[in-house]
Design a protein around this motif. Structure first.
Motif, PDB file in Angstrom:
ATOM      1  N   CYS A   1       0.851  -1.184   0.000  1.00  0.00           N
ATOM      2  CA  CYS A   1       0.000   0.000   0.000  1.00  0.00           C
ATOM      3  C   CYS A   1       0.892   1.242   0.000  1.00  0.00           C
ATOM      4  O   CYS A   1       2.056   1.192   0.425  1.00  0.00           O
ATOM      5  CB  CYS A   1      -0.957   0.015   1.180  1.00  0.00           C
ATOM      6  SG  CYS A   1      -0.218   0.196   2.794  1.00  0.00           S
ATOM      7  N   ALA A   2       0.324   2.330  -0.496  1.00  0.00           N
ATOM      8  CA  ALA A   2       1.069   3.570  -0.627  1.00  0.00           C
ATOM      9  C   ALA A   2       0.150   4.741  -0.349  1.00  0.00           C
ATOM     10  O   ALA A   2      -1.063   4.658  -0.566  1.00  0.00           O
ATOM     11  CB  ALA A   2       1.668   3.685  -2.030  1.00  0.00           C
ATOM     12  N   ALA A   3       0.734   5.839   0.119  1.00  0.00           N
ATOM     13  CA  ALA A   3      -0.031   7.038   0.464  1.00  0.00           C
ATOM     14  C   ALA A   3       0.540   8.248  -0.255  1.00  0.00           C
ATOM     15  O   ALA A   3       1.765   8.377  -0.388  1.00  0.00           O
ATOM     16  CB  ALA A   3       0.006   7.256   1.981  1.00  0.00           C
ATOM     17  N   ARG A   4      -0.384   9.129  -0.649  1.00  0.00           N
ATOM     18  CA  ARG A   4       0.002  10.336  -1.374  1.00  0.00           C
ATOM     19  C   ARG A   4      -0.831  11.485  -0.838  1.00  0.00           C
ATOM     20  O   ARG A   4      -2.055  11.376  -0.742  1.00  0.00           O
ATOM     21  CB  ARG A   4      -0.274  10.134  -2.863  1.00  0.00           C
ATOM     22  CG  ARG A   4       0.147  11.255  -3.760  1.00  0.00           C
ATOM     23  CD  ARG A   4       0.076  10.816  -5.216  1.00  0.00           C
ATOM     24  NE  ARG A   4       0.684  11.828  -6.075  1.00  0.00           N
ATOM     25  CZ  ARG A   4       0.003  12.604  -6.890  1.00  0.00           C
ATOM     26  NH1 ARG A   4      -1.315  12.484  -6.967  1.00  0.00           N
ATOM     27  NH2 ARG A   4       0.620  13.490  -7.627  1.00  0.00           N
ATOM     28  N   SER A   5      -0.173  12.594  -0.522  1.00  0.00           N
ATOM     29  CA  SER A   5      -0.869  13.682   0.179  1.00  0.00           C
ATOM     30  C   SER A   5      -1.642  14.607  -0.740  1.00  0.00           C
ATOM     31  O   SER A   5      -2.011  15.700  -0.328  1.00  0.00           O
ATOM     32  CB  SER A   5       0.127  14.482   1.007  1.00  0.00           C
ATOM     33  OG  SER A   5       1.120  15.035   0.183  1.00  0.00           O
ATOM     34  N   VAL A   6      -1.919  14.167  -1.970  1.00  0.00           N
ATOM     35  CA  VAL A   6      -2.763  14.957  -2.873  1.00  0.00           C
ATOM     36  C   VAL A   6      -3.736  13.976  -3.535  1.00  0.00           C
ATOM     37  O   VAL A   6      -4.154  13.005  -2.934  1.00  0.00           O
ATOM     38  CB  VAL A   6      -1.930  15.731  -3.910  1.00  0.00           C
ATOM     39  CG1 VAL A   6      -1.245  16.921  -3.257  1.00  0.00           C
ATOM     40  CG2 VAL A   6      -0.888  14.848  -4.565  1.00  0.00           C
ATOM     41  N   ASP A   7      -4.093  14.223  -4.769  1.00  0.00           N
ATOM     42  CA  ASP A   7      -5.079  13.393  -5.426  1.00  0.00           C
ATOM     43  C   ASP A   7      -4.517  12.037  -5.834  1.00  0.00           C
ATOM     44  O   ASP A   7      -3.314  11.817  -5.835  1.00  0.00           O
ATOM     45  CB  ASP A   7      -5.627  14.116  -6.672  1.00  0.00           C
ATOM     46  CG  ASP A   7      -6.473  15.312  -6.297  1.00  0.00           C
ATOM     47  OD1 ASP A   7      -6.618  16.218  -7.156  1.00  0.00           O
ATOM     48  OD2 ASP A   7      -6.975  15.358  -5.162  1.00  0.00           O
ATOM     49  N   VAL A   8      -5.416  11.152  -6.225  1.00  0.00           N
ATOM     50  CA  VAL A   8      -5.023   9.800  -6.596  1.00  0.00           C
ATOM     51  C   VAL A   8      -4.130   9.815  -7.834  1.00  0.00           C
ATOM     52  O   VAL A   8      -4.164  10.752  -8.641  1.00  0.00           O
ATOM     53  CB  VAL A   8      -6.267   8.929  -6.854  1.00  0.00           C
ATOM     54  CG1 VAL A   8      -7.111   8.802  -5.595  1.00  0.00           C
ATOM     55  CG2 VAL A   8      -7.083   9.459  -8.020  1.00  0.00           C
ATOM     56  N   SER A   9      -3.350   8.754  -7.972  1.00  0.00           N
ATOM     57  CA  SER A   9      -2.486   8.582  -9.128  1.00  0.00           C
ATOM     58  C   SER A   9      -2.262   7.094  -9.351  1.00  0.00           C
ATOM     59  O   SER A   9      -2.263   6.305  -8.398  1.00  0.00           O
ATOM     60  CB  SER A   9      -1.147   9.287  -8.920  1.00  0.00           C
ATOM     61  OG  SER A   9      -0.235   8.968  -9.965  1.00  0.00           O
ATOM     62  N   ARG A  10      -2.055   6.708 -10.614  1.00  0.00           N
ATOM     63  CA  ARG A  10      -1.722   5.321 -10.947  1.00  0.00           C
ATOM     64  C   ARG A  10      -0.218   5.088 -10.958  1.00  0.00           C
ATOM     65  O   ARG A  10       0.215   3.944 -11.096  1.00  0.00           O
ATOM     66  CB  ARG A  10      -2.258   4.985 -12.342  1.00  0.00           C
ATOM     67  CG  ARG A  10      -3.768   5.021 -12.485  1.00  0.00           C
ATOM     68  CD  ARG A  10      -4.137   4.871 -13.945  1.00  0.00           C
ATOM     69  NE  ARG A  10      -5.577   4.868 -14.171  1.00  0.00           N
ATOM     70  CZ  ARG A  10      -6.277   3.792 -14.461  1.00  0.00           C
ATOM     71  NH1 ARG A  10      -5.676   2.624 -14.585  1.00  0.00           N
ATOM     72  NH2 ARG A  10      -7.582   3.873 -14.658  1.00  0.00           N
ATOM     73  N   ARG A  11       0.552   6.150 -10.864  1.00  0.00           N
ATOM     74  CA  ARG A  11       1.994   6.014 -11.023  1.00  0.00           C
ATOM     75  C   ARG A  11       2.674   5.811  -9.677  1.00  0.00           C
ATOM     76  O   ARG A  11       2.569   6.662  -8.793  1.00  0.00           O
ATOM     77  CB  ARG A  11       2.554   7.255 -11.717  1.00  0.00           C
ATOM     78  CG  ARG A  11       2.013   7.452 -13.118  1.00  0.00           C
ATOM     79  CD  ARG A  11       2.644   8.651 -13.783  1.00  0.00           C
ATOM     80  NE  ARG A  11       2.408   9.887 -13.058  1.00  0.00           N
ATOM     81  CZ  ARG A  11       2.792  11.080 -13.480  1.00  0.00           C
ATOM     82  NH1 ARG A  11       3.439  11.174 -14.631  1.00  0.00           N
ATOM     83  NH2 ARG A  11       2.547  12.147 -12.768  1.00  0.00           N
ATOM     84  N   PRO A  12       3.428   4.728  -9.526  1.00  0.00           N
ATOM     85  CA  PRO A  12       4.100   4.483  -8.242  1.00  0.00           C
ATOM     86  C   PRO A  12       5.094   5.574  -7.879  1.00  0.00           C
ATOM     87  O   PRO A  12       5.307   5.842  -6.684  1.00  0.00           O
ATOM     88  CB  PRO A  12       4.785   3.133  -8.446  1.00  0.00           C
ATOM     89  CG  PRO A  12       4.832   2.910  -9.917  1.00  0.00           C
ATOM     90  CD  PRO A  12       3.669   3.641 -10.490  1.00  0.00           C
ATOM     91  N   THR A  13       5.663   6.228  -8.866  1.00  0.00           N
ATOM     92  CA  THR A  13       6.643   7.281  -8.581  1.00  0.00           C
ATOM     93  C   THR A  13       6.001   8.518  -7.963  1.00  0.00           C
ATOM     94  O   THR A  13       6.704   9.381  -7.436  1.00  0.00           O
ATOM     95  CB  THR A  13       7.394   7.684  -9.856  1.00  0.00           C
ATOM     96  OG1 THR A  13       6.431   8.011 -10.879  1.00  0.00           O
ATOM     97  CG2 THR A  13       8.291   6.559 -10.344  1.00  0.00           C
ATOM     98  N   ASP A  14       4.679   8.601  -8.004  1.00  0.00           N
ATOM     99  CA  ASP A  14       3.975   9.737  -7.383  1.00  0.00           C
ATOM    100  C   ASP A  14       3.750   9.541  -5.883  1.00  0.00           C
ATOM    101  O   ASP A  14       3.264  10.453  -5.223  1.00  0.00           O
ATOM    102  CB  ASP A  14       2.623   9.955  -8.068  1.00  0.00           C
ATOM    103  CG  ASP A  14       2.763  10.590  -9.440  1.00  0.00           C
ATOM    104  OD1 ASP A  14       1.801  10.514 -10.222  1.00  0.00           O
ATOM    105  OD2 ASP A  14       3.841  11.158  -9.730  1.00  0.00           O
ATOM    106  N   TYR A  15       4.061   8.356  -5.380  1.00  0.00           N
ATOM    107  CA  TYR A  15       3.810   8.048  -3.970  1.00  0.00           C
ATOM    108  C   TYR A  15       5.110   8.068  -3.173  1.00  0.00           C
ATOM    109  O   TYR A  15       6.078   7.404  -3.544  1.00  0.00           O
ATOM    110  CB  TYR A  15       3.132   6.690  -3.838  1.00  0.00           C
ATOM    111  CG  TYR A  15       1.710   6.702  -4.334  1.00  0.00           C
ATOM    112  CD1 TYR A  15       1.426   6.597  -5.693  1.00  0.00           C
ATOM    113  CD2 TYR A  15       0.641   6.840  -3.454  1.00  0.00           C
ATOM    114  CE1 TYR A  15       0.116   6.635  -6.153  1.00  0.00           C
ATOM    115  CE2 TYR A  15      -0.667   6.862  -3.908  1.00  0.00           C
ATOM    116  CZ  TYR A  15      -0.922   6.767  -5.254  1.00  0.00           C
ATOM    117  OH  TYR A  15      -2.224   6.804  -5.710  1.00  0.00           O
TER     118      TYR A  15
END
Length: 123
Positions: free
Chosen positions: A96-110
């Motif tokens: 699992c991964a978390a991102r402090s903005v909107d959703v993304s499909r790219r793992p590099t965004d997390y």
């Protein structure tokens, strides 16, 4: 930062089900979009599903659509991946991964990742 710990992986026969959980600690969980990715041996990390901060928007990879369901409980600081009708090709380490903005499909965004949990589907 948010710390993530996955659980619920294991060995299951094709057609079976597993429920993965991701427990979060640290900063406010509800401020993070959450996602599940998977990586099989010798393959690149692959997007599975993502859910927005409020839990009312979800995106799935075509390979799991109709079989997997992502959900979250902001009060309990958890995100769950319910996996049904499992196939041998679903075998992978799921993270699992978390991102402090909107959703993304790219793992590099997390920026925040758990350690992963192994899912093995036998034929």
């Amino acid at each position: 930062q948010v710390q993530l710990v996955e659980s619920g992986g294991g060995l299951v026969q094709a057609g079976g089900s597993l429920r993965l959980s991701c427990a979060a600690s640290g900063r406010t969980f509800s401020s993070y979009a959450m996602a599940w990715f998977r990586q099989a041996p010798g393959k690149e990390r692959e997007f599975v599903a993502t859910i927005n901060r409020s839990g009312d928007s979800r995106i799935y990879a075509d390979s799991v659509k109709g079989r997997f369901t992502i959900s979250r409980d902001n009060a309990k600081r958890t995100v769950v991946l319910q996996m049904n009708s499992l196939k041998p090709e679903d075998t992978a380490v799921y993270s699992c991964a978390a991102r402090s903005v909107d959703v993304s499909r790219r793992p590099t965004d997390y920026a925040n990742w758990g350690q992963g949990t192994q899912v093995t589907v036998s034929s």
